[in-house]
Design a protein around this motif. Structure first.
Motif, PDB file in Angstrom:
ATOM      1  N   ASN A  28       0.821  -1.201   0.000  1.00  0.00           N
ATOM      2  CA  ASN A  28       0.000   0.000   0.000  1.00  0.00           C
ATOM      3  C   ASN A  28       0.859   1.256   0.000  1.00  0.00           C
ATOM      4  N   LEU A  29       0.310   2.326  -0.540  1.00  0.00           N
ATOM      5  CA  LEU A  29       0.965   3.626  -0.546  1.00  0.00           C
ATOM      6  C   LEU A  29       0.708   4.285   0.805  1.00  0.00           C
ATOM      7  N   ASN A  30       1.785   4.652   1.492  1.00  0.00           N
ATOM      8  CA  ASN A  30       1.688   5.239   2.824  1.00  0.00           C
ATOM      9  C   ASN A  30       2.186   6.675   2.844  1.00  0.00           C
ATOM     10  N   MET A  31       1.581   7.485   3.714  1.00  0.00           N
ATOM     11  CA  MET A  31       1.957   8.876   3.888  1.00  0.00           C
ATOM     12  C   MET A  31       1.999   9.191   5.390  1.00  0.00           C
ATOM     13  N   PRO A  32       3.048   8.715   6.097  1.00  0.00           N
ATOM     14  CA  PRO A  32       3.137   9.015   7.523  1.00  0.00           C
ATOM     15  C   PRO A  32       3.312  10.516   7.757  1.00  0.00           C
ATOM     16  N   ILE A  33       2.717  11.007   8.840  1.00  0.00           N
ATOM     17  CA  ILE A  33       2.798  12.431   9.168  1.00  0.00           C
ATOM     18  C   ILE A  33       3.244  12.605  10.617  1.00  0.00           C
ATOM     19  N   SER A  34       3.650  13.826  10.930  1.00  0.00           N
ATOM     20  CA  SER A  34       3.898  14.208  12.319  1.00  0.00           C
ATOM     21  C   SER A  34       3.152  15.503  12.589  1.00  0.00           C
ATOM     22  N   VAL A  35       2.592  15.585  13.787  1.00  0.00           N
ATOM     23  CA  VAL A  35       1.836  16.752  14.216  1.00  0.00           C
ATOM     24  C   VAL A  35       2.551  17.353  15.417  1.00  0.00           C
TER      25      VAL A  35
END
Length: 179
Positions: free
Chosen positions: A145-152
């Protein structure tokens, strides 16, 4: 001893709170008419790290003390799989990938709801009106799967209060008594 205005956990005696009892929502509407979309659909692990900016020192009498500041809170959402219909994800993708809108990425309205604290009907909530939401990467393993981890990074003015959730609508009510 707990102060009379301290909150209690609403999970029952000797019952642990579940991870999903701490939910984060991103405002995909406007400040005046917020539309809270949940962050973390298809994310298997997320935690908020609190940096209290602790400094330790020894005074002239030889005693050791520590000084702390308001914490800088960073939360990661790892392995955020690109998922049709995820309103928060589409909002972040448009700001970060499509538009590379650095000013908007630093001014996101984020709501953190502690469903385990306070009452079940009105759990404790924190609203941070100028949080930074950054895309850490975009990709994945071949055949996966295509993943887009983020940080807040929670930032701006912190307002505390309660949240209510009916159907798919979340509403934040600021506490008039303040902290």
């Amino acid at each position: 001893n707990m102060a009379t205005n301290d909150l209690t956990f609403n999970v029952g005696e000797n019952k642990p709170a579940k991870t999903e009892a701490l939910a984060v929502f991103l405002n995909v509407g406007t400040k005046q008419a917020p539309d809270w979309a949940i962050l973390g659909i298809r994310v298997t692990s997320s935690s908020a790290e609190m940096d209290w900016q602790k400094e330790e020192f020894t005074d002239i009498t030889g005693k050791v003390y520590a000084s702390i500041k308001t914490p800088i809170i960073n939360q990661t959402f790892d392995g955020w799989t690109i998922n049709g219909g995820d309103r928060a994800q589409q909002h972040v993708w448009n700001l970060g990938i499509r538009n590379q809108d650095t000013a908007s990425l630093q001014a996101q309205d984020v709501l953190r709801v502690h469903f385990y604290a306070g009452t079940e009907a009105k759990p404790f909530a924190e609203r941070f009106d100028a949080s930074t939401v950054l895309i850490n990467s975009l990709g994945g393993d071949g055949g996966g799967n295509l993943n887009m981890p983020i940080s807040v990074t929670y930032g701006g003015t912190r307002s505390i209060g309660t949240a209510t959730s009916t159907d798919s609508t979340v509403t934040f009510t600021p506490d008039s008594t303040g902290l």
